[in-house]
Motif scaffolding. Structure first.
Motif, PDB file in Angstrom:
ATOM      1  N   LEU A   1       0.543  -1.422  -0.465  1.00 26.17           N
ATOM      2  CA  LEU A   1      -0.228   0.261   0.193  1.00 26.17           C
ATOM      3  C   LEU A   1       0.933   0.738   0.056  1.00 26.17           C
ATOM      4  N   GLU A   2       0.598   1.934  -1.140  1.00 30.44           N
ATOM      5  CA  GLU A   2       1.329   3.651  -0.961  1.00 30.44           C
ATOM      6  C   GLU A   2       0.230   4.625  -0.719  1.00 30.44           C
ATOM      7  N   ILE A   3       0.553   6.039   0.434  1.00 35.96           N
ATOM      8  CA  ILE A   3      -0.544   6.712   0.379  1.00 35.96           C
ATOM      9  C   ILE A   3       0.612   7.476   0.224  1.00 35.96           C
ATOM     10  N   ALA A   4      -0.108   8.883  -0.782  1.00 35.86           N
ATOM     11  CA  ALA A   4       1.272  10.019  -1.387  1.00 35.86           C
ATOM     12  C   ALA A   4       0.880  10.580   0.018  1.00 35.86           C
ATOM     13  N   ASP A   5       1.877  11.555   0.501  1.00 34.62           N
ATOM     14  CA  ASP A   5       2.057  12.755   0.965  1.00 34.62           C
ATOM     15  C   ASP A   5       0.626  13.309   1.254  1.00 34.62           C
ATOM     16  N   GLU A   6       0.437  13.731   0.187  1.00 33.02           N
ATOM     17  CA  GLU A   6      -1.180  14.843  -0.280  1.00 33.02           C
ATOM     18  C   GLU A   6      -2.442  14.099   0.508  1.00 33.02           C
ATOM     19  N   VAL A   7      -2.740  13.126   0.579  1.00 31.23           N
ATOM     20  CA  VAL A   7      -4.123  12.222   0.598  1.00 31.23           C
ATOM     21  C   VAL A   7      -4.561  12.517   2.580  1.00 31.23           C
ATOM     22  N   ASN A   8      -5.022  12.974   2.566  1.00 31.01           N
ATOM     23  CA  ASN A   8      -5.992  13.373   3.833  1.00 31.01           C
ATOM     24  C   ASN A   8      -7.123  13.288   3.903  1.00 31.01           C
ATOM     25  N   ALA A   9      -6.803  11.772   4.146  1.00 28.00           N
ATOM     26  CA  ALA A   9      -8.696  11.018   4.386  1.00 28.00           C
ATOM     27  C   ALA A   9      -9.293  12.225   5.891  1.00 28.00           C
ATOM     28  N   ASP A  10      -9.225  12.829   6.097  1.00 26.74           N
ATOM     29  CA  ASP A  10      -9.711  12.506   7.540  1.00 26.74           C
ATOM     30  C   ASP A  10     -10.574  14.554   6.381  1.00 26.74           C
ATOM     31  N   VAL A  11     -10.590  14.979   5.883  1.00 24.24           N
ATOM     32  CA  VAL A  11     -11.598  15.715   5.181  1.00 24.24           C
ATOM     33  C   VAL A  11     -12.150  15.322   4.011  1.00 24.24           C
ATOM     34  N   TRP A  12     -12.165  13.701   4.019  1.00 26.48           N
ATOM     35  CA  TRP A  12     -13.032  12.972   3.033  1.00 26.48           C
ATOM     36  C   TRP A  12     -14.496  13.332   3.290  1.00 26.48           C
ATOM     37  N   PRO A  13     -15.103  14.066   2.405  1.00 22.83           N
ATOM     38  CA  PRO A  13     -16.756  13.505   2.938  1.00 22.83           C
ATOM     39  C   PRO A  13     -16.934  11.870   2.463  1.00 22.83           C
ATOM     40  N   PRO A  14     -18.102  10.888   3.554  1.00 23.27           N
ATOM     41  CA  PRO A  14     -17.919   9.969   3.771  1.00 23.27           C
ATOM     42  C   PRO A  14     -18.944   9.209   2.871  1.00 23.27           C
ATOM     43  N   GLN A  15     -19.075   9.372   1.607  1.00 20.14           N
ATOM     44  CA  GLN A  15     -19.094   9.081   0.721  1.00 20.14           C
ATOM     45  C   GLN A  15     -18.710   8.760   0.460  1.00 20.14           C
ATOM     46  N   LEU A  16     -16.965   9.584  -0.115  1.00 23.25           N
ATOM     47  CA  LEU A  16     -16.238   9.458  -0.696  1.00 23.25           C
ATOM     48  C   LEU A  16     -15.136   8.938   0.167  1.00 23.25           C
ATOM     49  N   ALA A  17     -14.673   8.256   0.816  1.00 18.93           N
ATOM     50  CA  ALA A  17     -14.129   7.222   1.620  1.00 18.93           C
ATOM     51  C   ALA A  17     -15.208   6.049   2.115  1.00 18.93           C
ATOM     52  N   LYS A  18     -16.580   5.621   1.762  1.00 13.98           N
ATOM     53  CA  LYS A  18     -16.918   4.367   1.633  1.00 13.98           C
ATOM     54  C   LYS A  18     -16.304   3.950   0.206  1.00 13.98           C
ATOM     55  N   THR A  19     -16.689   5.129  -0.902  1.00 11.33           N
ATOM     56  CA  THR A  19     -16.179   4.108  -2.930  1.00 11.33           C
ATOM     57  C   THR A  19     -14.763   4.099  -2.843  1.00 11.33           C
ATOM     58  N   VAL A  20     -13.986   4.903  -2.140  1.00 13.00           N
ATOM     59  CA  VAL A  20     -12.990   4.943  -2.200  1.00 13.00           C
ATOM     60  C   VAL A  20     -12.101   2.891  -1.402  1.00 13.00           C
TER      61      VAL A  20
END
Length: 388
Positions: free
Chosen positions: A279-298
């Motif tokens: 698993l590779e996660i870029a530094d720019e990725v900030n899941a804390d600000v994702w809407p719930p639907q986006l987090a569920k879709t990812v």
């Protein structure tokens, strides 16, 4: 936890104060005779009946509430007949009039059709006949210009009750549609979860079958993983079935897991000696600000990608999950390095439901989903989704 918001209404103290004022208004004008006491008693009965009906309708005792409405209407009609045979009073009975109008509105809002007709007609007639008690009221400067005041007044309350009845029906329909949509969404997630766990178990069982004779240690580890995966799948399935069965029950506090943590758990379960998964996660990725639907879709995209690798890329020796940011869009990639089809018979028949559901989710968010072979070999499932 979902909280039910209650709209502000008239409090018990305010209601009590209004009832007392109406009774005092009658006390100040009725005669101190048996007829006057009858008017006061009828007013108190009408007000008390309206207050009791409001509670009974909300607790499902509509038959008893309509019986009280009939009682109040009958008492009012008898009181009017009594006054006609004796002497006209200077008031129609303000407490009685307000109680009858409130009962009429409640009946039109809550009662079933049959009970509504049986209860509303006597109440309407009782209100209309109260004008016979105080004809002097119709000579007042404001009221004398209103034709049919004591007909328009109950008609307005009938319309108000009908409007509130329609609003109640619309709210129930909206809540029913929302529950249906949520249950369908949960059912689709249940399919995806079962496919994910069962695929992992089948793939590991196939690998164990091939390595049992030449490498018993590895085979034993694979079968231990099958047991653990099956237990995790049962827990996840039981949780989702429990959500599907909560119709009509109170809300429960859900267990919320950060999306990157749950994605890391998916990758951990998919990782094996035969198919290392990273698993590779870029530094720019900030899941804390994702809407719930986006987090569920990812989460669903990564789950579907890893499931497809197990199904169709058994020759892959490396699997990568990458999360990055391009402009204002989140880019998720699940790729493998499989170069050919596995030997032997086809172990899975593709259903296509997982990809169809995933494409619907991503399209709703304004994103694009792509899937296809890579130039250097292997396969990639990728999505680009707006983060706002």
């Amino acid at each position: 936890m979902h909280r039910t918001s209650r709209r502000p209404g008239v409090g018990p103290s305010t209601m009590t104060g209004l009832c007392v004022l109406l009774v005092l208004a009658d006390v100040s004008v009725v005669s101190r005779t048996g007829v006057g006491l009858t008017v006061l008693a009828c007013g108190v009965l009408a007000l008390a009946s309206a207050v009791a009906q409001a509670r009974m309708h909300r607790t499902g005792r509509s038959v008893l509430a309509c019986a009280l409405a009939l009682l109040a209407a009958t008492a009012s009609l008898l009181t009017t007949s009594l006054l006609q045979s004796t002497v006209l009073q200077r008031t129609p009975g303000w407490a009685e009039l307000c109680g009858l109008l409130a009962s009429l509105c409640l009946v039109c809002r809550y009662a079933r059709p049959t009970l509504l007709v049986v209860s509303a007609l006597p109440l309407f007639a009782a209100v209309v006949r109260t004008q016979e008690r105080a004809p002097v009221l119709l000579e007042l400067p404001v009221l004398k210009d209103v034709d049919g005041l004591f007909v328009l007044l109950p008609t307005g309350f009938v319309l108000l009750g009908g409007y509130l009845r329609g609003e109640d029906a619309r709210r129930r329909a909206a809540a029913r549609d929302m529950r249906r949509a949520e249950r369908l969404d949960l059912a689709r997630d249940l399919h995806d979860h079962v496919a994910h766990y069962v695929t992992a178990m089948v793939v590991q069982a196939q690998a164990g079958e091939q390595t049992a004779e030449r490498d018993p240690t590895t085979a034993q580890a694979l079968f231990s993983n099958i047991e653990r995966t099956g237990q995790e799948g049962l827990v996840a399935m039981s949780r989702m079935v429990g959500l599907l069965r909560t119709e009509g029950q109170g809300p429960r506090e859900p267990t919320v897991t950060p999306v990157l943590t749950s994605i890391g758990e998916l990758v951990r379960r998919a990782d094996s000696a035969q198919q290392p998964t990273t698993l590779e996660i870029a530094d720019e990725v900030n899941a804390d600000v994702w809407p719930p639907q986006l987090a569920k879709t990812v989460h669903r995209l990564v789950q579907e990608g890893l499931t497809n690798v197990r199904k169709h890329a058994r020759t892959a020796t490396a699997v990568q999950v990458r999360l990055g940011v391009e402009a204002d869009r989140l880019v998720v990639r699940v790729r493998d390095d499989a170069t050919g089809q596995p030997r032997g018979r086809l172990r899975f028949r593709p259903s296509g439901f997982g990809m169809v559901g995933l494409e619907e989710r991503i399209t709703e968010l304004g994103g694009q989903l792509s899937s296809g072979p890579l130039p250097e070999g292997g396969w990639e499932l990728a999505a680009s989704i707006p983060m706002k």
